[in-house]
Design an enzyme around this catalytic site. Structure first.
Site, PDB file in Angstrom:
ATOM      1  N   LYS A   1       0.852  -0.532   0.042  1.00  0.00           N
ATOM      2  CA  LYS A   1       0.349   0.410   0.314  1.00  0.00           C
ATOM      3  C   LYS A   1       0.884   0.946   0.425  1.00  0.00           C
ATOM      4  O   LYS A   1       1.558   1.840   0.046  1.00  0.00           O
ATOM      5  CB  LYS A   1      -0.626  -0.231   0.899  1.00  0.00           C
ATOM      6  CG  LYS A   1      -2.535   1.006   1.448  1.00  0.00           C
ATOM      7  CD  LYS A   1      -3.155   0.528   2.554  1.00  0.00           C
ATOM      8  CE  LYS A   1      -4.361   0.970   2.516  1.00  0.00           C
ATOM      9  NZ  LYS A   1      -4.541   1.155   3.840  1.00  0.00           N
ATOM     10  N   ILE A   2       1.036   1.928  -1.013  1.00  0.00           N
ATOM     11  CA  ILE A   2       1.219   3.529  -0.652  1.00  0.00           C
ATOM     12  C   ILE A   2       1.162   4.799  -1.014  1.00  0.00           C
ATOM     13  O   ILE A   2      -0.228   4.717  -1.626  1.00  0.00           O
ATOM     14  CB  ILE A   2       2.739   2.605  -2.563  1.00  0.00           C
ATOM     15  CG1 ILE A   2       3.027   1.653  -2.427  1.00  0.00           C
ATOM     16  CG2 ILE A   2       2.897   4.304  -2.795  1.00  0.00           C
ATOM     17  CD1 ILE A   2       3.645   1.548  -4.178  1.00  0.00           C
TER      18      ILE A   2
END
Ligand code: E4P
Length: 220
Positions: A84-85
């Site tokens: 997750k970014i």
């Protein structure tokens, strides 16, 4: 539609996974803090409970740091963990590199259709628009989901899935289904509310009462 659970609480994940309809789990640094557990240990345990995509978030702010953290998480954690970014310019660049590595990503903290499109262009597997946090500002978060789905309809070559996040109640989920969002991530409370109906409870009570009579009469 995919149903993800938005929590790092393994008891909640076991409870909902037992229903047989859990497709994945999303975590974030605040949910990890709430769990009070070691980040990698808890994500590894979650990945052993649910075999769908499990989002683990990077915390570096620069591209190189995000890539390093993302690669380390992929190396140390089970294969169903995805990275997750945050939706920042640095995050887009990291998404591009991690996607080229063959890593699935979830670009988070999306508050506009333009951000969603940029993340899709970077190769994101999922984009996470936050509905509830927009509602909190006095605007309608569902408009964002509608706008993103319209954008996706204009460009059928986009394969990135729209993961509706920051969901607060069942109506959010039902509206997302109507709009065609691919995935919804929600707290355990919302899963329970989606399943609850007083007429189901009342009907079941009636059936059970009558069945006792059938048994008493020796007709079971
Ligand atoms: C999404 O992946 C986020 O973890 C989450 O949905 C944020 O929800 P909140 O606004 O309730 O914190």
């Amino acid at each position: 539609m995919e149903f993800f659970l938005d929590t790092a609480d393994v008891d909640e994940i076991r409870e909902i996974a037992a229903w047989g309809i859990l497709d994945g789990v999303t975590t974030n640094p605040s949910l990890i803090k709430k769990s009070g557990r070691d980040f990698k240990q808890v994500v590894a345990e979650i990945a052993s409970i649910c075999d769908g995509p499990i989002s683990a978030e990077v915390t570096a702010m620069d591209t190189a740091g995000m890539i390093e953290q993302g690669r380390a998480l992929k190396a140390d954690l089970p294969p169903n963990v995805i990275i997750k970014i945050p939706c920042t310019p640095e995050g887009l660049a990291a998404t591009k590199v991690l996607t080229a590595d063959g890593t699935d990503t979830n670009v988070t903290l999306i508050f506009s259709a333009a951000q969603a499109l940029m993340a899709a262009k970077a190769g994101a597997t999922y984009v996470s628009p936050f509905i509830g946090r927009i509602d909190d500002t006095g605007h309608d978060g569902m408009n964002l989901i509608a706008e993103i789905m319209d954008t996706w309809a204009n460009y059928p070559s986009i394969t990135t899935k729209v993961l509706a996040a920051s969901i607060r109640h069942p109506t959010h989920v039902l509206q997302c289904i109507t709009l065609g969002a691919h995935t919804a991530t929600m707290p355990a409370k919302t899963f329970r509310q989606l399943m609850k109906h007083p007429l189901t409870d009342r009907g079941l009570e009636g059936f059970m009462r009558d069945w006792e009579e059938v048994e008493k009469a020796g007709n079971a």
